[in-house]
Design a protein around this motif. Structure first.
Motif, mmCIF file in Angstrom:
data_model
loop_
_atom_site.group_PDB
_atom_site.id
_atom_site.type_symbol
_atom_site.label_atom_id
_atom_site.label_comp_id
_atom_site.label_asym_id
_atom_site.label_seq_id
_atom_site.Cartn_x
_atom_site.Cartn_y
_atom_site.Cartn_z
ATOM 1 N N LYS A 114 0.852 -1.183 0.000
ATOM 2 C CA LYS A 114 0.000 0.000 0.000
ATOM 3 C C LYS A 114 0.883 1.225 0.000
ATOM 4 N N GLU A 115 0.531 2.222 -0.696
ATOM 5 C CA GLU A 115 1.269 3.482 -0.719
ATOM 6 C C GLU A 115 0.959 4.250 0.567
ATOM 7 N N PRO A 116 1.997 4.932 1.175
ATOM 8 C CA PRO A 116 1.731 5.729 2.380
ATOM 9 C C PRO A 116 0.758 6.870 2.100
ATOM 10 N N SER A 117 0.111 7.305 3.152
ATOM 11 C CA SER A 117 -0.840 8.391 2.973
ATOM 12 C C SER A 117 -0.078 9.673 2.656
ATOM 13 N N PRO A 118 -0.697 10.629 2.070
ATOM 14 C CA PRO A 118 -0.005 11.878 1.723
ATOM 15 C C PRO A 118 0.505 12.581 2.980
ATOM 16 N N GLY A 119 1.763 13.066 2.911
ATOM 17 C CA GLY A 119 2.333 13.807 4.058
ATOM 18 C C GLY A 119 2.992 12.911 5.090
ATOM 19 N N PHE A 120 3.040 11.600 4.810
ATOM 20 C CA PHE A 120 3.633 10.669 5.781
ATOM 21 C C PHE A 120 5.114 10.981 6.016
ATOM 22 N N GLU A 121 5.834 11.214 4.933
ATOM 23 C CA GLU A 121 7.274 11.486 5.043
ATOM 24 C C GLU A 121 7.516 12.758 5.852
ATOM 25 N N ALA A 122 6.709 13.774 5.570
ATOM 26 C CA ALA A 122 6.870 15.043 6.287
ATOM 27 C C ALA A 122 6.627 14.846 7.786
ATOM 28 N N ARG A 123 5.614 14.033 8.117
ATOM 29 C CA ARG A 123 5.313 13.813 9.535
ATOM 30 C C ARG A 123 6.457 13.063 10.227
ATOM 31 N N VAL A 124 7.037 12.077 9.540
ATOM 32 C CA VAL A 124 8.159 11.317 10.114
ATOM 33 C C VAL A 124 9.349 12.237 10.355
ATOM 34 N N LEU A 125 9.660 13.090 9.367
ATOM 35 C CA LEU A 125 10.795 14.001 9.510
ATOM 36 C C LEU A 125 10.572 14.991 10.655
ATOM 37 N N ALA A 126 9.348 15.474 10.778
ATOM 38 C CA ALA A 126 9.039 16.422 11.868
ATOM 39 C C ALA A 126 9.218 15.754 13.223
ATOM 40 N N ALA A 127 8.746 14.533 13.299
ATOM 41 C CA ALA A 127 8.881 13.798 14.571
ATOM 42 C C ALA A 127 10.351 13.569 14.900
ATOM 43 N N THR A 128 11.140 13.242 13.917
ATOM 44 C CA THR A 128 12.583 13.031 14.124
ATOM 45 C C THR A 128 13.247 14.303 14.645
ATOM 46 N N ARG A 129 12.846 15.455 14.068
ATOM 47 C CA ARG A 129 13.438 16.731 14.504
ATOM 48 C C ARG A 129 13.095 17.019 15.981
ATOM 49 N N ARG A 130 11.850 16.679 16.353
ATOM 50 C CA ARG A 130 11.454 16.921 17.762
ATOM 51 C C ARG A 130 12.300 16.081 18.713
ATOM 52 N N VAL A 131 12.520 14.822 18.343
ATOM 53 C CA VAL A 131 13.336 13.931 19.189
ATOM 54 C C VAL A 131 14.753 14.471 19.294
ATOM 55 N N ALA A 165 15.718 17.559 18.977
ATOM 56 C CA ALA A 165 15.721 18.796 19.763
ATOM 57 C C ALA A 165 15.748 18.474 21.258
ATOM 58 N N ARG A 166 14.915 17.508 21.673
ATOM 59 C CA ARG A 166 14.896 17.117 23.101
ATOM 60 C C ARG A 166 16.249 16.559 23.520
ATOM 61 N N SER A 167 16.828 15.745 22.672
ATOM 62 C CA SER A 167 18.111 15.124 22.945
ATOM 63 C C SER A 167 19.210 16.172 23.094
ATOM 64 N N SER A 168 19.191 17.187 22.268
ATOM 65 C CA SER A 168 20.250 18.193 22.330
ATOM 66 C C SER A 168 20.110 19.039 23.605
ATOM 67 N N TRP A 169 18.853 19.270 24.082
ATOM 68 C CA TRP A 169 18.668 20.001 25.349
ATOM 69 C C TRP A 169 19.260 19.194 26.508
ATOM 70 N N TRP A 170 19.007 17.885 26.515
ATOM 71 C CA TRP A 170 19.514 17.003 27.569
ATOM 72 C C TRP A 170 21.039 16.965 27.534
ATOM 73 N N ASN A 171 21.571 16.826 26.317
ATOM 74 C CA ASN A 171 23.027 16.797 26.176
ATOM 75 C C ASN A 171 23.632 18.135 26.584
ATOM 76 N N GLY A 172 22.903 19.218 26.300
ATOM 77 C CA GLY A 172 23.405 20.556 26.616
ATOM 78 C C GLY A 172 23.602 20.759 28.106
ATOM 79 N N LEU A 173 22.759 20.037 28.886
ATOM 80 C CA LEU A 173 22.883 20.158 30.335
ATOM 81 C C LEU A 173 24.257 19.700 30.811
ATOM 82 N N PHE A 174 24.824 18.769 30.082
ATOM 83 C CA PHE A 174 26.125 18.211 30.485
ATOM 84 C C PHE A 174 27.254 18.646 29.568
ATOM 85 N N SER A 175 27.090 19.792 28.991
ATOM 86 C CA SER A 175 28.168 20.268 28.132
ATOM 87 C C SER A 175 28.365 21.757 28.346
ATOM 88 N N GLY A 176 29.591 22.186 28.185
ATOM 89 C CA GLY A 176 29.894 23.614 28.261
ATOM 90 C C GLY A 176 29.597 24.193 29.633
#
Lengths: 108, 184
Positions: free
Chosen positions: A15-32, A34-45
């Motif tokens: 089955k072909e993915p629904s329209p906008g599926f790729e965009a939603r996956v990429l957005a979700a990846t960016r959110r993850v 962003a959270r990871s970099s905030w956590w890492n930032g706590l222990f850096s610099g």
């Protein structure tokens, strides 16, 4: 082909993915990320230094509190010891006096 | 539940009963006195003091051993600038408690000449000394000592010489439970 085979074929059909599926996956990846970099930032610099200072302050406060408690406990113990010695001193003096009187009476 | 409470009371009452209750008139004596010593040490206080007594120092080790079984040590002492600041009646309620079951007056010395009256009481429980009381009434000084728990007066006597108190060769007639009354 019976019904069962048809159901399996339909379920496994590509089955072909629904329209906008790729965009939603990429957005979700960016959110993850962003959270990871905030956590890492706590222990850096600077944040790392700040975290170390906070931890050190907590440890020093705990040690200081413990030391103060030990000092207070020691003072209370030494005071109790002094009172005990004073009480026993008074008691032994009075017992000595009683005995002195008894001996004086017996020698008369 | 009720029987459990009664059981606990039955266990605790003999211990509580050993501690002398000083009359309210003693508060007034404290106001008249030039010097007051009031030492109240229950078993937890005795244990705390005991922790700070060294096992290596022979004197402290001796005290530690002496107080190890005690449940209470109470000393009240008044020194007055003048004679006659207290009445015999102030002591009556204390003496009344010491006439209670288990208590015996083992020594009583009254000196009319010096105006002194010193008494030693021991409490016995199943053949063991379980308490001690001293009433030392002198013209300008009144002292009440109460020790609760197994105690040997001779062990306390042996402390003499260790607190700046002259050592004396003493022996107490606690075993023969006799009463000596000196009338001078």
């Amino acid at each position: 082909m019976n019904d069962f085979e048809k159901q399996i074929r339909d379920a496994l059909a590509r089955k072909e993915p629904s329209p906008g599926f790729e965009a939603r996956v990429l957005a979700a990846t960016r959110r993850v990320e962003a959270r990871s970099s905030w956590w890492n930032g706590l222990f850096s610099g600077r944040a790392r230094w700040a975290s170390a200072v906070v931890a050190a302050v907590v440890v020093i406060a705990a040690v200081g509190w413990r030391h103060e408690r030990d000092v207070e406990e020691r003072a209370a113990g030494e005071a109790a010891k002094a009172r005990l010695e004073q009480a026993l001193k008074i008691t032994s003096v009075k017992l000595a006096k009683i005995q002195e009187k008894v001996e004086a009476h017996e020698s008369n | 539940m009720r029987s459990a409470c009664l059981g606990w009371m039955a266990l605790l009452l003999p211990l509580a009963a050993q501690e002398l209750k000083l009359p309210a008139s003693f508060d007034k004596l404290a106001e008249k006195a030039s010097d007051v010593v009031d030492i109240t040490m229950d078993s937890s206080m005795l244990q705390l003091a005991s922790k700070f007594l060294s096992d290596k120092d022979p004197d402290e080790a001796r005290i530690k051993k002496l107080v190890s079984g005690l449940k209470g040590l109470y000393v009240k002492s008044f020194e007055f600038d003048r004679r006659g600041e207290y009445e015999e009646s102030d002591l009556e309620s204390v003496r009344a408690q010491l006439r209670g079951p288990g208590w015996s007056r083992v020594v009583g010395v009254r000196s009319k000449r010096d105006g002194e009256n010193v008494e030693l009481f021991l409490k016995s429980d199943q053949g063991q000394v379980s308490g001690l009381a001293i009433i030392a009434a002198e013209p300008r000084e009144l002292t009440i000592v109460n020790i609760v728990g197994p105690v040997n007066p001779e062990e306390i006597r042996d402390l003499a010489g260790h607190f700046g108190v002259p050592r004396m060769d003493l022996s107490f007639p606690n075993t023969r439970k006799s009463t000596k009354e000196e009338q001078q």
